[in-house]
Motif scaffolding. Structure first.
Motif, PDB file in Angstrom:
ATOM      1  N   ILE A  32      41.180  73.354 -11.594  1.00 55.37           N
ATOM      2  CA  ILE A  32      42.038  74.461 -11.165  1.00 55.37           C
ATOM      3  C   ILE A  32      43.278  74.538 -12.052  1.00 55.37           C
ATOM      4  O   ILE A  32      43.660  75.623 -12.514  1.00 55.37           O
ATOM      5  CB  ILE A  32      42.437  74.290  -9.683  1.00 55.37           C
ATOM      6  CG1 ILE A  32      41.216  74.457  -8.775  1.00 55.37           C
ATOM      7  CG2 ILE A  32      43.517  75.307  -9.295  1.00 55.37           C
ATOM      8  CD1 ILE A  32      41.469  74.135  -7.323  1.00 55.37           C
ATOM      9  N   ASN A  33      43.897  73.383 -12.299  1.00 58.16           N
ATOM     10  CA  ASN A  33      45.086  73.357 -13.156  1.00 58.16           C
ATOM     11  C   ASN A  33      44.777  73.839 -14.565  1.00 58.16           C
ATOM     12  O   ASN A  33      45.568  74.566 -15.176  1.00 58.16           O
ATOM     13  CB  ASN A  33      45.667  71.943 -13.209  1.00 58.16           C
ATOM     14  CG  ASN A  33      46.435  71.580 -11.947  1.00 58.16           C
ATOM     15  OD1 ASN A  33      46.525  72.372 -11.019  1.00 58.16           O
ATOM     16  ND2 ASN A  33      46.967  70.388 -11.901  1.00 58.16           N
ATOM     17  N   LEU A  34      43.633  73.431 -15.097  1.00 56.00           N
ATOM     18  CA  LEU A  34      43.238  73.860 -16.443  1.00 56.00           C
ATOM     19  C   LEU A  34      43.060  75.374 -16.497  1.00 56.00           C
ATOM     20  O   LEU A  34      43.511  76.027 -17.450  1.00 56.00           O
ATOM     21  CB  LEU A  34      41.938  73.157 -16.852  1.00 56.00           C
ATOM     22  CG  LEU A  34      41.392  73.517 -18.241  1.00 56.00           C
ATOM     23  CD1 LEU A  34      42.390  73.142 -19.327  1.00 56.00           C
ATOM     24  CD2 LEU A  34      40.052  72.823 -18.488  1.00 56.00           C
ATOM     25  N   SER A  61      52.453  68.522 -15.917  1.00 51.81           N
ATOM     26  CA  SER A  61      52.932  67.267 -15.348  1.00 51.81           C
ATOM     27  C   SER A  61      51.959  66.724 -14.314  1.00 51.81           C
ATOM     28  O   SER A  61      51.595  65.537 -14.338  1.00 51.81           O
ATOM     29  CB  SER A  61      54.309  67.487 -14.703  1.00 51.81           C
ATOM     30  OG  SER A  61      54.688  66.376 -13.914  1.00 51.81           O
ATOM     31  N   ASP A  62      51.514  67.595 -13.408  1.00 55.09           N
ATOM     32  CA  ASP A  62      50.564  67.179 -12.371  1.00 55.09           C
ATOM     33  C   ASP A  62      49.248  66.714 -12.976  1.00 55.09           C
ATOM     34  O   ASP A  62      48.646  65.738 -12.519  1.00 55.09           O
ATOM     35  CB  ASP A  62      50.296  68.333 -11.400  1.00 55.09           C
ATOM     36  CG  ASP A  62      51.506  68.651 -10.532  1.00 55.09           C
ATOM     37  OD1 ASP A  62      52.416  67.810 -10.474  1.00 55.09           O
ATOM     38  OD2 ASP A  62      51.527  69.730  -9.924  1.00 55.09           O
ATOM     39  N   SER A  63      48.793  67.415 -14.012  1.00 49.41           N
ATOM     40  CA  SER A  63      47.522  67.066 -14.655  1.00 49.41           C
ATOM     41  C   SER A  63      47.610  65.697 -15.322  1.00 49.41           C
ATOM     42  O   SER A  63      46.701  64.864 -15.189  1.00 49.41           O
ATOM     43  CB  SER A  63      47.142  68.134 -15.691  1.00 49.41           C
ATOM     44  OG  SER A  63      46.953  69.397 -15.074  1.00 49.41           O
ATOM     45  N   LEU A  95      55.202  56.783 -14.623  1.00 50.58           N
ATOM     46  CA  LEU A  95      56.528  56.826 -14.014  1.00 50.58           C
ATOM     47  C   LEU A  95      57.295  58.087 -14.415  1.00 50.58           C
ATOM     48  O   LEU A  95      58.029  58.663 -13.599  1.00 50.58           O
ATOM     49  CB  LEU A  95      57.338  55.587 -14.405  1.00 50.58           C
ATOM     50  CG  LEU A  95      56.893  54.267 -13.773  1.00 50.58           C
ATOM     51  CD1 LEU A  95      57.639  53.096 -14.402  1.00 50.58           C
ATOM     52  CD2 LEU A  95      57.098  54.288 -12.271  1.00 50.58           C
ATOM     53  N   LEU A  96      57.127  58.508 -15.673  1.00 48.86           N
ATOM     54  CA  LEU A  96      57.807  59.723 -16.136  1.00 48.86           C
ATOM     55  C   LEU A  96      57.323  60.944 -15.370  1.00 48.86           C
ATOM     56  O   LEU A  96      58.125  61.709 -14.816  1.00 48.86           O
ATOM     57  CB  LEU A  96      57.582  59.906 -17.634  1.00 48.86           C
ATOM     58  CG  LEU A  96      58.133  61.213 -18.246  1.00 48.86           C
ATOM     59  CD1 LEU A  96      59.647  61.263 -18.123  1.00 48.86           C
ATOM     60  CD2 LEU A  96      57.708  61.345 -19.697  1.00 48.86           C
ATOM     61  N   TYR A  97      55.994  61.123 -15.310  1.00 53.12           N
ATOM     62  CA  TYR A  97      55.454  62.334 -14.686  1.00 53.12           C
ATOM     63  C   TYR A  97      55.384  62.247 -13.164  1.00 53.12           C
ATOM     64  O   TYR A  97      55.116  63.245 -12.497  1.00 53.12           O
ATOM     65  CB  TYR A  97      54.097  62.674 -15.299  1.00 53.12           C
ATOM     66  CG  TYR A  97      54.269  63.229 -16.686  1.00 53.12           C
ATOM     67  CD1 TYR A  97      54.712  64.529 -16.873  1.00 53.12           C
ATOM     68  CD2 TYR A  97      54.070  62.429 -17.815  1.00 53.12           C
ATOM     69  CE1 TYR A  97      54.933  65.035 -18.143  1.00 53.12           C
ATOM     70  CE2 TYR A  97      54.281  62.928 -19.085  1.00 53.12           C
ATOM     71  CZ  TYR A  97      54.716  64.235 -19.239  1.00 53.12           C
ATOM     72  OH  TYR A  97      54.943  64.740 -20.492  1.00 53.12           O
ATOM     73  N   LEU A  98      55.659  61.062 -12.630  1.00 52.42           N
ATOM     74  CA  LEU A  98      55.880  60.945 -11.196  1.00 52.42           C
ATOM     75  C   LEU A  98      57.130  61.717 -10.794  1.00 52.42           C
ATOM     76  O   LEU A  98      57.207  62.305  -9.711  1.00 52.42           O
ATOM     77  CB  LEU A  98      56.039  59.463 -10.815  1.00 52.42           C
ATOM     78  CG  LEU A  98      56.444  59.151  -9.372  1.00 52.42           C
ATOM     79  CD1 LEU A  98      55.289  59.469  -8.433  1.00 52.42           C
ATOM     80  CD2 LEU A  98      56.846  57.697  -9.230  1.00 52.42           C
ATOM     81  N   LEU A 271      47.843  63.211  -4.222  1.00 56.25           N
ATOM     82  CA  LEU A 271      47.003  64.367  -4.550  1.00 56.25           C
ATOM     83  C   LEU A 271      47.516  65.659  -3.913  1.00 56.25           C
ATOM     84  O   LEU A 271      47.593  66.696  -4.579  1.00 56.25           O
ATOM     85  CB  LEU A 271      45.559  64.118  -4.108  1.00 56.25           C
ATOM     86  CG  LEU A 271      44.820  62.941  -4.777  1.00 56.25           C
ATOM     87  CD1 LEU A 271      43.365  62.938  -4.365  1.00 56.25           C
ATOM     88  CD2 LEU A 271      44.937  63.000  -6.292  1.00 56.25           C
ATOM     89  N   ALA A 272      47.872  65.618  -2.616  1.00 56.58           N
ATOM     90  CA  ALA A 272      48.269  66.834  -1.895  1.00 56.58           C
ATOM     91  C   ALA A 272      49.459  67.565  -2.526  1.00 56.58           C
ATOM     92  O   ALA A 272      49.387  68.789  -2.722  1.00 56.58           O
ATOM     93  CB  ALA A 272      48.546  66.507  -0.433  1.00 56.58           C
ATOM     94  N   PRO A 273      50.566  66.868  -2.884  1.00 63.07           N
ATOM     95  CA  PRO A 273      51.680  67.607  -3.497  1.00 63.07           C
ATOM     96  C   PRO A 273      51.292  68.276  -4.810  1.00 63.07           C
ATOM     97  O   PRO A 273      51.837  69.313  -5.167  1.00 63.07           O
ATOM     98  CB  PRO A 273      52.736  66.512  -3.740  1.00 63.07           C
ATOM     99  CG  PRO A 273      52.392  65.429  -2.799  1.00 63.07           C
ATOM    100  CD  PRO A 273      50.903  65.449  -2.687  1.00 63.07           C
ATOM    101  N   ARG A 274      50.316  67.683  -5.512  1.00 62.39           N
ATOM    102  CA  ARG A 274      49.905  68.229  -6.803  1.00 62.39           C
ATOM    103  C   ARG A 274      48.991  69.449  -6.668  1.00 62.39           C
ATOM    104  O   ARG A 274      48.747  70.151  -7.647  1.00 62.39           O
ATOM    105  CB  ARG A 274      49.188  67.155  -7.633  1.00 62.39           C
ATOM    106  CG  ARG A 274      50.117  66.382  -8.543  1.00 62.39           C
ATOM    107  CD  ARG A 274      50.837  65.294  -7.834  1.00 62.39           C
ATOM    108  NE  ARG A 274      51.954  64.778  -8.613  1.00 62.39           N
ATOM    109  CZ  ARG A 274      52.835  63.911  -8.149  1.00 62.39           C
ATOM    110  NH1 ARG A 274      52.738  63.468  -6.914  1.00 62.39           N
ATOM    111  NH2 ARG A 274      53.830  63.494  -8.890  1.00 62.39           N
TER     112      ARG A 274
END
Length: 306
Positions: A32-34, A61-63, A95-98, A271-274
């Motif tokens: 979906i993100n792609l 970021s989520d991907s 940690l960065l993309y968290l 997963l849910a927030p993303r």
């Protein structure tokens, strides 16, 4: 593999089913993100508009986060060890993309605040150039917790430790209890600042919504709902930071309960927030939604509209 064989048959099968479910969910979210990222680059108007640029940042970021965290999950499942120095590199990305996603959500909330409460200055403050500067600031702010957390590890670990083979996890860098408390305090402070910004923006937009009328009122209410969704998404990200402490306490009580809760936390708070970002802008935004339908239908949707 020996650790897996020591598990009872039912428990081993259950763990395998859980892993498969996670792979299916991660695969769906990444697809979906792609599709949304490709849609973003298909239309020139999207990468010249600040809110869509920031939306693309959250998608990327989520991907990255989903891919890397799932990679660590698979390595942990198969008890695959790597050298510590390589784990450090992987953990830097995780940690960065968290943190990039919640910081970007805060920036998107401020963009909605400017658009609704300061419409005459929106074009000036939210230009394409400003958006690029904003992306640099987002990554700069997001890297602060990562650098501070790893710096406590660098001063505590010996050089020989980097050559050892370990199961890669962020907890591996926590030698002392004070490091865990330091990480918690750092993230809680950062998220407190973001929550204050979102709440203040919500109150300001709500004040404008009460005074607005007609089309302005409709647009303002939509912006208000967007801010609420950003707040809910940020809340899920905040709860994610409490999960390691809850899991550590449960590990001392019951191993089976610890496994179930850790799996639930990963699904609910990783997963849910993303998957909310595609919902907020990919489906609720009419312009982006129509562009997505046109791309997904290979242009047939556009021809039908014509």
């Amino acid at each position: 593999m020996a650790a897996n064989n020591s598990l009872p048959g039912d428990d081993f099968l259950q763990q395998k089913v859980k892993l498969i479910i996670v792979q299916i969910l991660v695969g769906i979210f990444l697809c979906i993100n792609l599709m949304l990222i490709v849609t973003f680059f298909k239309k020139e108007c999207f990468y010249k508009t600040t809110r869509y640029i920031l939306f693309a940042v959250t998608l990327l970021s989520d991907s990255f986060f989903l891919f890397m965290s799932d990679f660590l999950l698979i390595m942990n499942y198969f008890v695959f060890t790597i050298q510590v120095w390589l784990c450090v590199v992987i953990s830097v990305v995780v940690l960065l993309y968290l943190t990039v996603t919640p910081v970007t959500l805060t920036a998107m909330t401020l963009e909605r605040y400017v658009a609704i409460c300061m419409p005459l200055r929106h074009a000036e403050l939210c230009s394409t150039r400003s958006a690029l500067h904003c992306i640099l600031i987002i990554h700069g702010l997001s890297s602060v917790p990562c650098l501070l957390i790893l710096s406590t590890f660098f001063v505590s670990a010996s050089l020989s430790f980097y050559k050892q083979y370990q199961i890669c996890s962020v907890e591996m860098f926590m030698f002392y209890i004070w490091q865990q408390h330091f990480r918690s305090a750092l993230y809680q402070f950062q998220f407190l600042i973001m929550c204050i910004i979102i709440v203040l923006s919500y109150l300001k937009i709500m004040k404008v919504a009460k005074a607005a009328s007609g089309e302005n009122k409709k647009s303002t209410r939509k912006g208000l709902r967007t801010v609420v969704l950003h707040g809910f998404q940020l809340l899920l990200c905040l709860i994610q930071l409490w999960c390691p402490f809850i899991e550590a306490a449960l590990l001392q009580i019951n191993l089976d309960l610890f496994k179930h809760v850790r799996y639930f936390n990963y699904i609910m708070f990783n997963l849910a927030p993303r998957c909310l970002s595609p919902l907020i802008y990919g489906l609720r935004d009419e312009v982006f939604f129509h562009a997505l339908k046109d791309y997904a239908s290979f242009g047939l949707y556009k021809r039908n509209i014509i």
